[in-house]
Enzyme design. Structure first.
Site, mmCIF file in Angstrom:
data_model
loop_
_atom_site.group_PDB
_atom_site.id
_atom_site.type_symbol
_atom_site.label_atom_id
_atom_site.label_comp_id
_atom_site.label_asym_id
_atom_site.label_seq_id
_atom_site.Cartn_x
_atom_site.Cartn_y
_atom_site.Cartn_z
ATOM 1 N N GLU A 251 42.703 -35.447 -140.513
ATOM 2 C CA GLU A 251 43.861 -35.138 -141.360
ATOM 3 C C GLU A 251 43.986 -36.185 -142.471
ATOM 4 O OE1 GLU A 251 46.145 -33.568 -142.688
ATOM 5 O OE2 GLU A 251 45.999 -31.648 -141.667
ATOM 6 N N GLU B 156 49.171 -25.560 -134.886
ATOM 7 C CA GLU B 156 48.268 -26.520 -135.539
ATOM 8 C C GLU B 156 48.725 -27.939 -135.234
ATOM 9 O OE1 GLU B 156 48.165 -25.700 -139.749
ATOM 10 O OE2 GLU B 156 47.917 -23.556 -139.456
ATOM 11 N N HIS C 109 52.439 -27.196 -137.204
ATOM 12 C CA HIS C 109 52.769 -25.942 -137.885
ATOM 13 C C HIS C 109 52.608 -24.793 -136.907
ATOM 14 C CE1 HIS C 109 51.342 -28.115 -141.773
ATOM 15 N NE2 HIS C 109 52.477 -28.577 -141.308
ATOM 16 N N GLU D 53 48.891 -31.866 -134.803
ATOM 17 C CA GLU D 53 48.257 -33.055 -135.377
ATOM 18 C C GLU D 53 48.556 -34.250 -134.475
ATOM 19 O OE1 GLU D 53 48.583 -31.796 -140.079
ATOM 20 O OE2 GLU D 53 50.222 -32.930 -139.212
ATOM 21 N N GLU E 246 54.129 -19.194 -141.517
ATOM 22 C CA GLU E 246 53.825 -20.524 -140.993
ATOM 23 C C GLU E 246 55.095 -21.377 -141.105
ATOM 24 O OE1 GLU E 246 50.208 -23.560 -141.926
ATOM 25 O OE2 GLU E 246 51.710 -23.423 -143.492
ATOM 26 N N ARG F 136 56.643 -24.824 -140.939
ATOM 27 C CA ARG F 136 55.995 -26.128 -141.111
ATOM 28 C C ARG F 136 56.820 -27.326 -140.661
ATOM 29 N NH1 ARG F 136 51.809 -26.508 -144.530
ATOM 30 N NH2 ARG F 136 52.570 -28.507 -145.312
ATOM 31 N N GLU G 102 43.476 -33.109 -136.569
ATOM 32 C CA GLU G 102 44.106 -31.819 -136.265
ATOM 33 C C GLU G 102 43.076 -30.924 -135.598
ATOM 34 O OE1 GLU G 102 46.401 -29.839 -139.387
ATOM 35 O OE2 GLU G 102 45.500 -27.927 -138.823
ATOM 36 N N ASP H 133 61.502 -31.479 -105.234
ATOM 37 C CA ASP H 133 62.859 -31.986 -105.358
ATOM 38 C C ASP H 133 63.263 -31.985 -106.824
ATOM 39 O OD1 ASP H 133 65.183 -33.343 -105.381
ATOM 40 O OD2 ASP H 133 64.375 -35.247 -104.621
ATOM 41 N N ARG I 119 52.886 -25.387 -150.643
ATOM 42 C CA ARG I 119 52.894 -25.844 -149.270
ATOM 43 C C ARG I 119 54.124 -26.663 -148.898
ATOM 44 N NH1 ARG I 119 48.185 -26.143 -146.249
ATOM 45 N NH2 ARG I 119 46.624 -24.752 -147.108
#
Ligand code: GLU
Ligand code: MG
Length: 444
Positions: A189, A132, A245, A134, A333, A335, A196, A53, A316
């Site tokens: 982490e 990745e 990420h 976390e 990547e 982030r 992670e 449903d 980063r």
């Protein structure tokens, strides 16, 4: 050729004494839904005859059109490692179909396949994702309710004895491996209680299936250790939040289309255009990749999460980082994404954004190799670096203005997503939070 035929499934079910089958799918908000059937109904399920449903699932359909069908994807057949004495439980991940046999537009998994088709029309054969995720582990109280008490004081890459979550994480990894996951890394982490686990990249649909399975396994195993695992983006003020990420690449007939040994940073034109598309649409797809009120408490300076739209091969802090490996592992990547995102929807909008860059041959701005967090607003503006939205409300406004992102969701998903999220924002906006009482109660 798929991994399993129907005959294989029947044989394995018998050999392994599977007694129950779970038919799983993901709703618009990213929650996994289950219909469990006894194995006697397996034939019916594999003939795509299992009905449910749709009106009872958040954001799916109205009451008058509520019959929906589950089409199990044979390749997703897996036996759960933790199941009961009477017999094992296995699962399939399903696509949702209308009674007339057409795919249901509001099925996030089907929608991702629809956007992948657009990618194929441009000549690419695969869109790969290496996630990745976390998460935090909190202690459960005697009633089995999550507390705010962490179970360790560990930090990045710490080992026991500070990292008491290590046993739990090790069990999670073992169970995942039993279910066929290839785990590439697993570590503590930066924040206390934060972990992670990275698993091997796969084509986007499989990787999204894996993310959903991963969350289920992490939560189940944590509970056995007296812990609550949460993928909430920012559970604690003053420490890092949890991101997811996303390492992305496009392939063409087995070759990585992002790699060019002679290109800028050894990236191909295709990669640069894809980056340009993702950056262009980033403020507008954020409502999908960061879909909760809480997501925006993570996207603030100082906690390794991006809050500006930029890219870099070196540092980063930006939204897009280019990890060092090249050749077949060339990838970007992204982030900003957090683990509260519905992965199927997140991949649909990221892919559509990148493809828009390719279709329109967009050029990315110059990479930013300085620390963006120490730049002034004026310096950022000079380099064309804009901010990500600061709230869910702002993110939803942006989303509605971007045709490429709206089309990546399709009409049904777009409308239901926005409706649900506007209600969520309004509930938050009108609630009176403890912070307000702390600030104002004595002052006024
Ligand atoms: N936890 C950080 C975030 O919120 C990411 C830390 C890292 O793995 O670089 O995105
Ligand atoms: Mg991390």
């Amino acid at each position: 050729m798929g991994k399993y035929t129907k005959e294989d499934v029947f044989r394995i079910v018998k050999e392994e004494n599977v007694k129950y089958i779970r038919l799983q799918f993901t709703d618009i908000l990213g929650t996994i839904k289950n219909v469990e059937i006894p194995v006697s109904q397996l034939q019916k399920a594999l003939d795509n005859k299992m009905m449910f449903d749709g009106s009872s699932i958040e954001g799916f359909v109205r009451i008058e059109e509520s019959d929906m069908y589950l089409y199990p994807d044979l390749d997703t057949f897996v036996i759960f490692p933790w199941t009961a004495e009477k017999g094992k439980v296995a699962r399939f991940i399903c696509d949702i179909y209308n009674p007339d046999g057409t795919p249901f537009e509001g099925c996030p998994r089907y929608n991702l396949k629809r956007v992948l088709k657009e990618m194929e029309d441009l000549g690419f054969t695969e869109f790969n994702l290496g996630p990745e995720p976390e998460f935090f582990l909190f202690k459960l109280d005697e009633k089995g309710e999550p507390t705010l008490e962490l179970n360790d004081n560990g930090g990045y890459f710490d080992l026991a004895p500070t990292d008491l979550g290590e046993n739990c994480r090790r069990d999670i990894v073992l169970e995942l491996e039993e279910m066929g996951f290839e785990i590439e890394a697993s570590h503590h982490e930066v924040a206390p209680g934060q972990h992670e686990i990275d698993f091997k990249y796969a084509n986007a649909v499989k990787a999204c299936d894996d993310i959903q399975t991963f969350k289920l396994v992490v939560k189940t195993v944590a509970r056995k250790h007296g812990l609550h695992a949460t993928f909430m983006p920012k559970p604690l003020f003053g420490v890092n939040g949890s991101g997811m990420h996303c390492n992305l690449s496009l392939f063409k007939n087995g070759e990585n289309a992002f790699f060019d040994p002679n290109g800028q940073l050894q990236l191909s034109e295709t990669a640069l255009q894809f980056i340009a598309g993702v950056l262009k649409h980033a403020p507008n797809f954020t409502a999908v990749t960061n879909p909760t009120v809480n997501s925006y408490k993570r996207l603030v300076p100082g906690y390794e999460a991006p809050c500006y739209v930029a890219w870099s091969a070196r540092n980063r802090s930006p939204l897009i980082r280019i990890p060092a490996s090249r050749g077949m592992s060339t990838r970007i990547e992204v982030r900003s994404v957090d683990p509260a995102a519905n992965p199927y929807l997140a991949m649909a909008v990221l892919l559509a954004a990148g493809l828009d860059g390719i279709k329109n041959k967009l050029t990315p701005p110059a990479p930013v190799d300085r620390n963006i967090y120490v730049m002034t607003k004026e310096e950022r503006l000079e380099e064309g670096i804009v901010d990500l939205p600061a709230t869910l409300a702002e993110a939803l406004q942006n989303l509605k203005s971007d045709e490429v992102i709206v089309n990546a969701l399709g009409k049904h998903l777009f409308e239901h997503f926005v409706e649900a999220k506007e209600i969520e924002w309004d509930m938050f906006r009108t609630a009176v939070h403890p912070w307000e009482r702390e600030q104002y109660m004595s002052l006024y």
